[in-house]
Design a protein around this motif. Structure first.
Motif, mmCIF file in Angstrom:
data_model
loop_
_atom_site.group_PDB
_atom_site.id
_atom_site.type_symbol
_atom_site.label_atom_id
_atom_site.label_comp_id
_atom_site.label_asym_id
_atom_site.label_seq_id
_atom_site.Cartn_x
_atom_site.Cartn_y
_atom_site.Cartn_z
ATOM 1 N N GLN A 1 0.824 -1.193 0.000
ATOM 2 C CA GLN A 1 0.000 0.000 0.000
ATOM 3 C C GLN A 1 0.864 1.251 0.000
ATOM 4 O O GLN A 1 0.546 2.237 -0.652
ATOM 5 C CB GLN A 1 -0.918 -0.002 1.227
ATOM 6 C CG GLN A 1 -1.947 -1.103 1.176
ATOM 7 C CD GLN A 1 -2.819 -1.103 2.409
ATOM 8 O OE1 GLN A 1 -2.576 -0.344 3.356
ATOM 9 N NE2 GLN A 1 -3.835 -1.949 2.398
ATOM 10 N N GLU B 1 -2.333 6.230 2.425
ATOM 11 C CA GLU B 1 -2.662 4.807 2.465
ATOM 12 C C GLU B 1 -4.085 4.593 2.939
ATOM 13 O O GLU B 1 -4.762 3.674 2.494
ATOM 14 C CB GLU B 1 -1.704 4.082 3.407
ATOM 15 C CG GLU B 1 -0.260 4.211 2.976
ATOM 16 C CD GLU B 1 0.673 3.580 3.984
ATOM 17 O OE1 GLU B 1 0.302 2.535 4.558
ATOM 18 O OE2 GLU B 1 1.766 4.125 4.193
ATOM 19 N N ARG C 1 -6.960 2.324 1.228
ATOM 20 C CA ARG C 1 -7.706 1.256 1.915
ATOM 21 C C ARG C 1 -9.204 1.442 1.745
ATOM 22 O O ARG C 1 -9.929 0.529 1.344
ATOM 23 C CB ARG C 1 -7.352 1.256 3.394
ATOM 24 C CG ARG C 1 -6.013 0.626 3.687
ATOM 25 C CD ARG C 1 -5.927 0.158 5.126
ATOM 26 N NE ARG C 1 -5.688 1.240 6.075
ATOM 27 C CZ ARG C 1 -4.487 1.716 6.367
ATOM 28 N NH1 ARG C 1 -3.426 1.229 5.754
ATOM 29 N NH2 ARG C 1 -4.340 2.680 7.246
ATOM 30 N N LYS D 1 -11.581 -1.119 -0.676
ATOM 31 C CA LYS D 1 -12.681 -1.910 -0.118
ATOM 32 C C LYS D 1 -13.955 -1.694 -0.938
ATOM 33 O O LYS D 1 -14.634 -2.633 -1.346
ATOM 34 C CB LYS D 1 -12.936 -1.486 1.330
ATOM 35 C CG LYS D 1 -12.292 -2.387 2.347
ATOM 36 C CD LYS D 1 -12.734 -2.009 3.750
ATOM 37 C CE LYS D 1 -12.498 -0.518 4.009
ATOM 38 N NZ LYS D 1 -12.919 -0.086 5.349
#
Length: 325
Positions: free
Chosen positions: A295, A306, A310, A314
């Motif tokens: 990442q 980061e 994330r 998702k």
DNA sequence: ATGGTTTTTACTGCGTC
DNA sequence: GACGCGGTAAAAACCAT
């Protein structure tokens, strides 16, 4: 002694770089990967597959005219001869120059007095050319645009567009009160986005002499005053750049596009920063194709945090979950 | 200027090599 | 133990009003 002429070097096999699986067979108009239609993208000098975005051919020669017609009358008048007019020079490359070889039209040497006269004319001609302030202004601005564009690796057509935008801003008297640098940067930023080859504000800031605040302010102002239509950048347009920066396979790049498409369907895109989405798609795609990228590497390449990666990735996987390719 | 949304910063816990 | 990953809360940045 006798060598087999069919033996070509074996390198072809080991890497699966963009195109060399079949070096010479390109007459088919379908994608070797997914047999989708191939379309020529003259602007980027590429032939790409409509379906999967595979770049089949790069660095082609643009078969179009060397000049751009800005209205229909120009289109009619111009033929494929002569130097192209370009907006990248402050006088569109059309000004008169007096030759430096002191020869007349028949190639004869000029007399001394004639030579002196020509020298004086050259001097004055040069002075007139860059005399009025607008022209000088332009000259400097276009220099800036050129410098920044090459620092950012932006192609010629973007510079052209930026030049046009700047020229318009100048014509509409938008400059007073604003710095040349600022407007030049804003023009380039707008041009890059319009050309579907966007650079983030951070990247612009890095090569420009003006701060972010001035940049955004000037940019907004210019967009409004010239009523330029700039759609929000398409996340997909960042994908190839990030992918190559991270040395990812074409397959991963392709998956990233698919993810973004899927997310666009479900409306998970709106309001989110395109850069963040692109970065997340890259990361997710790398995961799906079993390529190792962390990442933090992605975040570095894309200049995005980061956390954002994330969150986005998702959402992307969720959106893609129902429809695996 | 204000409020709502998104992104960033900073910190924490978990699993693996 | 360092590293990569995931989550959270509060701050900052951004945008429309």
């Amino acid at each position: 002694m006798s060598e087999s002429p069919t033996r070509t070097s074996e390198r072809v096999q080991e890497r699966n770089r963009t195109t060399e699986t079949e070096e010479e067979s390109e007459e088919a108009d379908v994608c070797p990967e997914c047999s989708g239609n191939l379309v020529a993208d003259a602007e980027h000098g590429e032939t790409v597959c409509e379906e999967c975005g595979l770049v089949v051919e790069e660095d082609e020669i643009d078969p179009g005219p060397e000049w751009r017609a800005f209205d229909s009358s120009e289109r009619d008048q111009k033929s494929r001869v002569g130097a192209p007019t370009t907006n990248m020079m402050h006088d569109k490359g059309l000004s008169t120059n007096i030759g430096w070889q002191n020869k007349d039209a028949y190639g004869r040497q000029l007399s001394a007095s004639q030579r002196e006269k020509m020298q004086r004319l050259r001097t004055w001609n040069e002075r007139f050319r860059t005399r009025d302030s607008k022209e000088r202004n332009l000259k400097q601005a276009l220099g800036e645009i050129d410098r920044m564009a090459s620092a950012l690796g932006l192609p010629e057509n973007v510079r052209e567009t930026a030049s046009v935008i700047y020229r318009r801003a100048l014509d509409e008297d938008l400059l007073p009160g604003r710095s040349i640098e600022g407007v030049a940067t804003a023009s380039l930023y707008a041009a890059a986005r319009q050309a579907g080859n966007p650079r983030s504000l951070d990247e612009m800031e890095r090569v420009s002499r003006v701060g972010r605040m001035e940049l955004t302010r000037t940019y907004r102002y210019i967009i409004r005053e010239l009523s330029l239509e700039v759609q929000p950048a398409d996340p997909k347009s960042y994908v190839p750049r990030f992918a190559s920066e991270l040395d990812l396979s074409d397959e991963a790049e392709m998956r990233a596009r698919q993810l973004l498409d899927a997310a666009a369907e479900t409306g998970a895109i709106s309001g989110k920063s395109p850069v963040g989405l692109a970065a997340a798609a890259i990361y997710a795609a790398a995961l799906l194709t079993n390529e190792k990228v962390t990442q933090s590497e992605v975040s570095e390449a894309a200049d995005i945090s980061e956390v954002t990666i994330r969150n986005r990735y998702k959402e992307l996987l969720e959106a893609d979950g129902g429809v695996p390719a």
